[in-house]
Design an enzyme around this catalytic site. Structure first.
Site, mmCIF file in Angstrom:
data_model
loop_
_atom_site.group_PDB
_atom_site.id
_atom_site.type_symbol
_atom_site.label_atom_id
_atom_site.label_comp_id
_atom_site.label_asym_id
_atom_site.label_seq_id
_atom_site.Cartn_x
_atom_site.Cartn_y
_atom_site.Cartn_z
ATOM 1 C CG HIS A 7 -5.040 10.648 -2.933
ATOM 2 N ND1 HIS A 7 -5.208 9.329 -3.282
ATOM 3 C CD2 HIS A 7 -5.122 10.695 -1.580
ATOM 4 C CE1 HIS A 7 -5.395 8.614 -2.185
ATOM 5 N NE2 HIS A 7 -5.331 9.406 -1.138
ATOM 6 C CG ASP A 40 -5.105 5.881 0.867
ATOM 7 O OD1 ASP A 40 -5.534 6.944 0.375
ATOM 8 O OD2 ASP A 40 -5.341 5.540 2.037
ATOM 9 N N GLY A 61 -0.644 9.413 8.583
ATOM 10 C CA GLY A 61 0.114 10.155 9.597
ATOM 11 C C GLY A 61 0.983 11.245 9.013
ATOM 12 C CD GLU A 87 -3.037 1.327 2.011
ATOM 13 O OE1 GLU A 87 -3.144 0.504 2.919
ATOM 14 O OE2 GLU A 87 -3.926 2.158 1.730
#
Ligand code: SAM
Length: 367
Positions: free
Chosen positions: A262, A259, A191, A186
């Site tokens: 973006h 993720d 954070g 991923e």
């Protein structure tokens, strides 16, 4: 330290592989790795899965039998010296099978469970927290596939559920492969600039896929979050050099989830570098595609098919699905390698599969 981490990683891989085979294979793997190493792996896995957080006052001892020996592991921490609240006796091989085996029955045929205070009257009138703790621990072994993804999002704090409603789409694609020994990456640990924060979704994937190796990548160095079955790497998802270093660590991938920033250009750069190392049958998932329409993220709302935006790029891949039917098309690397595209709200799954079914007969007039 690196050697120890490497040993544990190899040890886990060996146990996961053996747990997919016969009881004899599991016993042989334990013999090869050594009972203390396997006990450490089991302890770390139980800690993660049971997620005992607030139940610090309850002590449970697992007495794990292997051959003529018994090794003990204590949860949640070091033994206090007092008699534990509960003792679970079970064969180490059966626990390994439960933790790391594929879906299937888990009879716990060698287990004996003893409660320290069974004779106490309060056990009936006021059930102790020990019951909940032991249930969580045994569920980690007996029901590793029971928890749903939305539940795990809430447990670990991922915004994939709540702000987004991704779990049902993920489960639609992931449920059938949940018990495979997958390699998952991923991009985006969470954070942001804080090196000590993040990892919510990585913990969720680690728990959801009990046999997988999970990797995370973030532009901020969050490698301190690494633990058994979870490796956190530092790098920029828009840098082909950084991504090549990531792949050198992960090897071929079964699932990639983007993720990260973006930013459309970053999504495209990562896809270009990582899709080729996805295994056949693998899935590449792109999240938060709403940013394709937001200029702040390199998106556009004035035209919808700009291939420099993430959704514009994905729309081009749709044409690639039909590449054999488009006369005069310049072939693209992805044309014959993408077998399916699944679009949902702000989310897309790209399926890596040979796409060479052939065009309909040539005698059908095209124009
Ligand atoms: C939305 S958060 C990820 C949340 C996490 N996946 C979850 O569901 O819990 C996005 C993360 O991407 C990281 N990021 C931003 N730009 C990046 C880049 N160029 N390369 C890698 N990571 C990046 C940020 O530091 C941040 O931690």
């Amino acid at each position: 330290m690196t050697r120890i981490v490497g040993e544990i990683r190899e040890g886990v891989a060996r146990l996961v592989s053996a747990a997919g085979g016969s009881p004899e294979e599991i016993v042989a793997a334990i013999d090869d790795l050594g009972v203390p190493v396997v006990a450490d792996i089991v302890l770390a896995e139980l800690r993660h899965r049971a997620d005992l957080g607030t139940y610090t006052g309850v002590e449970v001892r697992f007495a794990l039998r292997h051959g003529g020996d018994t090794v003990s592991v204590h949860l949640p921490g070091e033994p206090s010296g007092a008699a534990p609240d509960a003792v679970v006796e079970q064969s180490l091989a059966e626990v390994v099978q439960g933790l790391f085996g594929p879906r299937g029955p888990r009879p716990a045929a060698t287990r004996v469970l003893r409660w320290r205070d069974l004779d106490s009257r309060e056990f009936i009138t006021d059930p102790p927290p020990t019951f909940a703790v032991v249930r969580r621990l045994l569920d980690a072994i007996d029901r590793p596939y029971a928890a749903g993804l939305a539940e795990l999002c809430v447990r670990y704090g991922s915004d994939k559920w709540g702000i987004h409603q991704y779990p049902r789409h993920y489960e639609h694609h992931f449920d059938a492969i949940r018990d495979r020994p997958l390699t998952i990456l991923e991009i985006g640990v969470g954070g942001y600039a804080d090196p000590g924060r993040g990892g919510a979704s990585l913990h969720m994937w680690k728990r959801y896929f009990p046999r997988a190796s999970v990797f995370g990548l973030d532009i901020t160095d969050k490698s301190a979050l690494s633990e058994q079955r979870l490796t956190v790497l530092a790098g920029d998802q828009s840098s082909p050099t950084d991504l090549a270093e990531v792949v050198a660590q992960t090897g071929p991938l079964d699932i990639v989830i983007d993720d990260g920033s973006h930013v459309s250009a970053h999504l495209l750069a990562s896809f270009g570098a990582l899709f080729p190392v996805l295994r056949d049958g693998g899935l590449y998932v792109l999240e938060d595609l709403q940013t394709s329409y937001w200029p702040n993220f390199g998106g556009r709302a004035d035209v919808f098919d700009d291939p420099a935006t993430s959704v514009g790029f994905l729309k081009q891949l749709v044409d690639g699905l039909n590449h054999e039917d488009i006369e005069g098309r310049q072939p693209r690397a992805t044309d014959a390698a993408i077998g399916g595209l699944h679009f949902y709200h702000n989310l897309c799954f790209v399926e890596k599969a040979t796409n060479l079914d052939g065009a309909p007969p040539s005698w059908i007039p095209r124009s």
